[in-house]
Design a protein around this motif. Sequence first.
Motif, mmCIF file in Angstrom:
data_model
loop_
_atom_site.group_PDB
_atom_site.id
_atom_site.type_symbol
_atom_site.label_atom_id
_atom_site.label_comp_id
_atom_site.label_asym_id
_atom_site.label_seq_id
_atom_site.Cartn_x
_atom_site.Cartn_y
_atom_site.Cartn_z
ATOM 1 N N CYS A 10 0.851 -1.183 0.000
ATOM 2 C CA CYS A 10 0.000 0.000 0.000
ATOM 3 C C CYS A 10 0.893 1.241 0.000
ATOM 4 C CB CYS A 10 -0.888 -0.012 1.242
ATOM 5 S SG CYS A 10 -1.769 1.534 1.511
ATOM 6 N N CYS A 13 0.203 3.017 3.904
ATOM 7 C CA CYS A 13 0.780 2.244 5.004
ATOM 8 C C CYS A 13 1.769 1.276 4.365
ATOM 9 C CB CYS A 13 -0.318 1.553 5.810
ATOM 10 S SG CYS A 13 -1.206 0.250 4.945
ATOM 11 N N CYS A 30 -4.631 0.834 0.148
ATOM 12 C CA CYS A 30 -5.328 -0.351 0.647
ATOM 13 C C CYS A 30 -6.680 0.007 1.260
ATOM 14 C CB CYS A 30 -4.461 -1.102 1.661
ATOM 15 S SG CYS A 30 -4.494 -0.400 3.323
ATOM 16 N N CYS A 33 -6.593 1.797 4.623
ATOM 17 C CA CYS A 33 -6.264 3.226 4.553
ATOM 18 C C CYS A 33 -7.436 4.014 3.968
ATOM 19 C CB CYS A 33 -5.006 3.454 3.719
ATOM 20 S SG CYS A 33 -3.502 2.997 4.585
ATOM 21 N N ARG A 308 -0.936 4.686 10.048
ATOM 22 C CA ARG A 308 -2.243 5.320 9.860
ATOM 23 C C ARG A 308 -2.561 6.289 10.995
ATOM 24 N NH1 ARG A 308 -4.604 0.075 9.295
ATOM 25 N NH2 ARG A 308 -3.436 -0.576 7.472
HETATM 26 ZN ZN ZN Z 1 -2.762 1.059 3.532
#
Ligand code: ZN
Lengths: 345, 90
Positions: A10, A13, A30, A33, A308
């Motif tokens: 991702c 992240c 992703c 996220c 995150r």
């Molecule tokens: Zn992510």
Amino acid sequence: MPVNTENKLCVRCVLPENFPGVRFNDEGVCIHCQQAPSAVDVLENVARLHREMVTAIEMNRGGRDYDCIVAYSGGKDSSYTLKVLTESFGLKCLAVTVDNGFMSEQARVNAKAVTEALGVDYQVFAPAWDFMSRMYKQSVDNSELHSKAAIKRASAVCNSCIGLVNVYMIRLALMHGVKLIAGGYIGGQVPKDTAILELNLDFYLKTREATMERYESSFGEDTRKYFDVPQELLQSSQMSKLTILNPMLALNVAEEEIIAQLAPLGWKQTIDTGVNSSNCRLNDFGIAMHYNTHGFNPYVFEISEQVRHGLMTREVALKKALSIPSLNDVQWQAKRLGVEIACAE
Amino acid sequence: MTNTKQNSTDTQDKIKQYLISNSLAEFDAGVTENSDLFKEGFLDSFGYIELVKFLEKSFGIRFTDEELVSNKLNTLKNITDMVQGKIDAR
Ligand SMILES: [Zn+2]
């Protein structure tokens, strides 16, 4: 340590595309996220969890022998948890370490130093090595042992160990008439939003029965001694509920800040526990085996969650997520457990 | 949280989707809506707690302690029936 770059990660992240249940959008972000709350919401959520934790503590302190049992590994997260509960909340804690036979020497020294500096009672429980080694070996050999979803949270050896630790803390709480149990789990290591978890003991034991049967047929003799809470203990304690606290989730503190705050207590960083642990020398073995079987680092979800929440930069997270110990690196642990692992060239 | 009443099929689909993505359950010939999710290894104590939170939040319902320990929330069908019963009773 080899660096793996095979899987697409991702872009926000560090979750890899082969992580269970993950999907990416066209920009390479992703699903976690995409659904992640905003920075403001994260802070609000942490503030709310903190208020709820304060209430839960006020309602449940004042146990018979202690206010709170703290699952204490000597690692940085649980050291910080113990410090906050003792100093900021003024709780009378019993700190308890389960020595799994792989505890780092520095973690031992740290645990002694921190508990001494904080002035709390400290207890070490070292289950018989015969059982522990059998438990770990079976955890590696038996892929059906844990729930399917458990592989998202931790390696097989970690999952077994965490289960044993949790049950021991529950037993101690019942024995000492204490209504609060705290651990140093951080975001990603426990179910979402469980900074405070009210545990109905009947419910917990019933939902554990299927797991218990798998454990018993796998670990053999003494399994129930380490993984079950006897009815007699439950009845004599006259308690039906326990409150489990994960203060780290309600504090949202970055790793560097934790380490800085622990230094005055005499806590020093360990050098023999790999990048994802600060107390256990079996951890790298768990990671290597997990990676070999499932193709992703068992810590990657937790690390991604930290990113995150703005607690870790993506750069640091990448480094952590991609440094996977090779099977060659963990030969000594395998040997100690009597596990045969294929060595790459 | 939703206040519009929904039918049992929608409810089951939503729960099924949750179990597929969170508990990594695979519903196929071997695992049906009547399979015990604990015995199949899709749910453990932690997974169950998460599931209950999900159900309460997304359907706007509450379970009593008695219901939680009743062993009635063990299969996709039983979970759906219990949730739908609460939705219909609103
Ligand atoms: Zn992510």
